[in-house]
Motif scaffolding. Sequence first.
Motif, mmCIF file in Angstrom:
data_model
loop_
_atom_site.group_PDB
_atom_site.id
_atom_site.type_symbol
_atom_site.label_atom_id
_atom_site.label_comp_id
_atom_site.label_asym_id
_atom_site.label_seq_id
_atom_site.Cartn_x
_atom_site.Cartn_y
_atom_site.Cartn_z
ATOM 1 N N LEU A 322 9.376 2.338 -5.545
ATOM 2 C CA LEU A 322 9.239 1.304 -4.511
ATOM 3 C C LEU A 322 7.800 1.234 -4.018
ATOM 4 C CD1 LEU A 322 12.475 2.086 -2.490
ATOM 5 C CD2 LEU A 322 12.072 0.090 -3.963
ATOM 6 N N ARG A 323 7.108 2.348 -4.009
ATOM 7 C CA ARG A 323 5.716 2.370 -3.570
ATOM 8 C C ARG A 323 4.750 2.161 -4.749
ATOM 9 N NH1 ARG A 323 1.258 2.083 -3.664
ATOM 10 N NH2 ARG A 323 -0.369 3.250 -2.605
ATOM 11 N N GLU A 324 5.000 2.897 -5.835
ATOM 12 C CA GLU A 324 4.032 2.874 -6.937
ATOM 13 C C GLU A 324 4.074 1.577 -7.736
ATOM 14 O OE1 GLU A 324 2.268 6.646 -8.389
ATOM 15 O OE2 GLU A 324 4.350 6.938 -8.961
ATOM 16 N N GLY A 371 -0.159 1.425 1.275
ATOM 17 C CA GLY A 371 -1.221 2.386 1.009
ATOM 18 C C GLY A 371 -0.998 3.775 1.572
ATOM 19 N N HIS A 372 -2.113 4.477 1.616
ATOM 20 C CA HIS A 372 -2.113 5.916 1.884
ATOM 21 C C HIS A 372 -2.393 6.130 3.370
ATOM 22 C CE1 HIS A 372 -2.595 5.640 -2.472
ATOM 23 N NE2 HIS A 372 -3.668 4.907 -2.260
ATOM 24 N N ILE A 373 -1.425 5.746 4.179
ATOM 25 C CA ILE A 373 -1.640 5.695 5.624
ATOM 26 C C ILE A 373 -1.944 7.087 6.190
ATOM 27 C CG2 ILE A 373 0.822 5.875 6.218
ATOM 28 C CD1 ILE A 373 -1.539 3.407 7.874
ATOM 29 N N LEU A 378 -5.760 1.912 3.877
ATOM 30 C CA LEU A 378 -4.856 0.762 3.758
ATOM 31 C C LEU A 378 -5.242 -0.100 2.574
ATOM 32 C CD1 LEU A 378 -5.052 -0.813 7.312
ATOM 33 C CD2 LEU A 378 -3.105 0.364 6.327
ATOM 34 N N HIS A 379 -4.256 -0.581 1.834
ATOM 35 C CA HIS A 379 -4.491 -1.610 0.822
ATOM 36 C C HIS A 379 -3.933 -2.922 1.357
ATOM 37 C CE1 HIS A 379 -5.847 1.355 -1.934
ATOM 38 N NE2 HIS A 379 -4.689 1.936 -2.085
ATOM 39 N N ILE A 380 -4.762 -3.939 1.346
ATOM 40 C CA ILE A 380 -4.308 -5.262 1.770
ATOM 41 C C ILE A 380 -4.445 -6.180 0.561
ATOM 42 C CG2 ILE A 380 -4.750 -7.215 3.316
ATOM 43 C CD1 ILE A 380 -6.115 -5.069 5.176
ATOM 44 N N ALA A 417 -12.274 2.525 0.352
ATOM 45 C CA ALA A 417 -11.734 3.871 0.554
ATOM 46 C C ALA A 417 -11.704 4.656 -0.741
ATOM 47 C CB ALA A 417 -10.330 3.780 1.131
ATOM 48 N N GLU A 418 -11.250 3.991 -1.837
ATOM 49 C CA GLU A 418 -11.039 4.764 -3.069
ATOM 50 C C GLU A 418 -11.232 3.953 -4.338
ATOM 51 O OE1 GLU A 418 -6.988 6.111 -3.386
ATOM 52 O OE2 GLU A 418 -6.179 4.088 -3.201
ATOM 53 N N HIS A 419 -11.507 2.663 -4.251
ATOM 54 C CA HIS A 419 -11.651 1.862 -5.476
ATOM 55 C C HIS A 419 -13.104 1.639 -5.862
ATOM 56 C CE1 HIS A 419 -7.469 -0.121 -4.569
ATOM 57 N NE2 HIS A 419 -7.366 1.136 -4.963
ATOM 58 N N GLY A 420 -14.044 1.987 -5.011
ATOM 59 C CA GLY A 420 -15.459 1.761 -5.312
ATOM 60 C C GLY A 420 -15.941 0.401 -4.816
HETATM 61 ZN ZN ZN Z 1 -4.431 3.415 -3.544
#
Ligand code: ZN
Length: 461
Positions: A322-324, A371-373, A378-380, A417-420
């Motif tokens: 559900l998340r991935e 996302g990784h709250i 956060l991913h928007i 945050a984590e994608h560059g």
């Molecule tokens: Zn992520």
Amino acid sequence: MNPQALADLSSRLPELRLLTEPGDLEHYGRDWTRRWTPAPLAIALPASIEEVQGIVRWANQHHVAIVPSGGRTGLSGGAVAANGELVLSLARMNRVLGFDVVDRTLTVQPGISLEAVHTVAREHDLIYPVDFAARGSCSIGGNIATNAGGIRVIRYGNTREWIAGLKVVAGNGELLDLNRGLIKNSSGYDLRQLMIGSEGTLGIVVEATLRLTDPPPASQVMLLALPDMDALMQVFALFRARLSLQAFEFFTDVALKHVLAHGAQRAIDGDYPYYVVTEFDATDERAQEEALSVFEQGVEQGCIADGVMAQSDAQAAALWRLREGITESLAAHKPYKNDISVRIGAVPGFLQEIQALLTREYPQMEVVWFGHIGDGNLHINVLKPASLADAEFIAQCEHVTKLLAETLQRHGGSISAEHGIGLVKRAYLESTRSAAEIALMRGVKVVFDPNGILNPGKLFA
Ligand code: ZN
Ligand code: 2HG
């Protein structure tokens, strides 16, 4: 560029595999962003460090830009080649080179997938703990180039915690052997860490020594339904205080709708605005009882509306799906993505503010939050309405991202945050880094890559 340049490359490196067919240029010229039209000069698939060095020396002489390329699952355009660059794909350099049982390290070539690293680590009864949904397609070299995060950061940190050594070909073709697996090395600047997260702008990773660790204790996975946004961080505080968390992820009802439409199984009946998937250590019955008691406390306090605890590995996998599964379920809607972070303590105030901002600025669009709250990340994803042209949609989203960047700046957060940063976010770098920092970053770039051939246009304009 000299039209003879490619012929010169082939004559210098006769064994080098070079692709120039239109289908290959298209395939290797883009990443998951899909925003730019691929237009590389050619694709080089070296099989050795010496070939990588030969390509870099050739590129310096002919002033050809190089785009280092891994699994191209990136979401910031870091691996896009849209300007006649040579794509240097590390896909053929994908072997395991060695395992050291005493050091507990695995030395690999950069083109190996994250999933293959997981499998090899498990064969040695250890784990490589960085993990995320693209594990099967992304490469370790790309993970290092973006300092990839993912779903276990709350327990294990980002990629940079797990790199014991790196071999890197710098912009002048020189091979650097950085840190050599040492745990303790207090001998000046840590160039290994400088390389991690540099998005292919300082050097090309040609070998990595990864730290491995013990597998985590047995765990439990829970899906929680939450009544409102304030409950998110209340539940996080409650769970973090009483359980040992391995993951704490959230998504909204809108994300759930898409992932269910894409084939995932509903696990909780009823409609709730927010959901959390959390995994925590649960080695014995006492730990399970503790988890249930925490859950009940959340229900009593009104911050948990409903929940399920996985009863089997298959159910745990279904809850994780559900998340991935969210990114894949949104792909057809050409989403515009923000990947932002603030300190965990700043999340509640920040969430309130950006929710108001996004509701005001995107009245017509579907906005998906997840996302990784538990890491403040956060991913928007803003979905493109079918009626809107691509360019118009991106222009509108860029306008909102500018406002978002201002808000982030006030909260001391990060635009990536984590994608560059890649191509997608370079216009917003100033919201996260000071002018003095950016000047130093540019200075570092010149030292490692004096002729500016490594991934030009990425990170900085
Ligand atoms: Zn992520
Ligand atoms: C995730 O956490 C990835 O699933 C992708 O970082 C995020 O698609 C996205 O925006």
